[in-house]
Design a protein around this motif. Structure first.
Motif, PDB file in Angstrom:
ATOM      1  N   UNK A   3       0.885  -1.221  -0.104  1.00 53.29           N
ATOM      2  CA  UNK A   3      -0.107   0.209  -0.068  1.00 53.29           C
ATOM      3  C   UNK A   3       0.969   1.230   0.050  1.00 53.29           C
ATOM      4  N   UNK A   4       2.059   1.111   0.577  1.00 53.91           N
ATOM      5  CA  UNK A   4       2.744   2.413   0.536  1.00 53.91           C
ATOM      6  C   UNK A   4       3.404   2.636  -0.762  1.00 53.91           C
ATOM      7  N   UNK A   8      -1.335   7.460  -5.700  1.00 61.37           N
ATOM      8  CA  UNK A   8      -2.537   8.195  -5.577  1.00 61.37           C
ATOM      9  C   UNK A   8      -2.866   8.875  -6.908  1.00 61.37           C
ATOM     10  N   UNK A   9      -4.046   8.466  -7.501  1.00 62.81           N
ATOM     11  CA  UNK A   9      -4.377   8.831  -8.669  1.00 62.81           C
ATOM     12  C   UNK A   9      -5.608   9.664  -8.502  1.00 62.81           C
TER      13      UNK A   9
END
Length: 101
Positions: A3-4, A8-9
């Protein structure tokens, strides 16, 4: 996938391009009342750039044209005829006020 490490889109939005309120052939002038009156509110105030969707240069020219038209009495400074009529009718109904001593 971690996840890191995910980026982010933002979701893509479809923007509808609005046509500019002043065309390329329109001339911003104090005599062009049909153009100037579109940028004045019902109270007689000059609308902001954000509301008008104008460029900074166009807004400056519109503001100058409106002020020139007001000085030359082509436009009223205030457009509050309804409020004036209402206060006038109230003052007639109550009559002149007198002070008690």
């Amino acid at each position: 996938m971690d996840k890191s490490k995910q980026s982010f889109h933002k979701p893509k939005r479809s923007f509808r391009r609005r046509l500019p309120p002043i065309g390329s052939g329109d001339r911003i002038d104090y005599r062009n009342m049909s153009l100037i009156s579109r940028f004045i509110s019902e109270q007689g105030k000059i609308l902001s750039r954000r509301v008008n969707r104008l460029t900074l240069k166009q807004q400056r020219l519109i503001t100058i044209a409106i002020k020139q038209a007001r000085i030359l009495s082509l436009l009223p400074f205030l457009n509050n005829e309804r409020q004036f009529e209402r206060t006038e009718s109230i003052s007639r109904a109550t009559g002149p006020r007198t002070r008690n001593k």
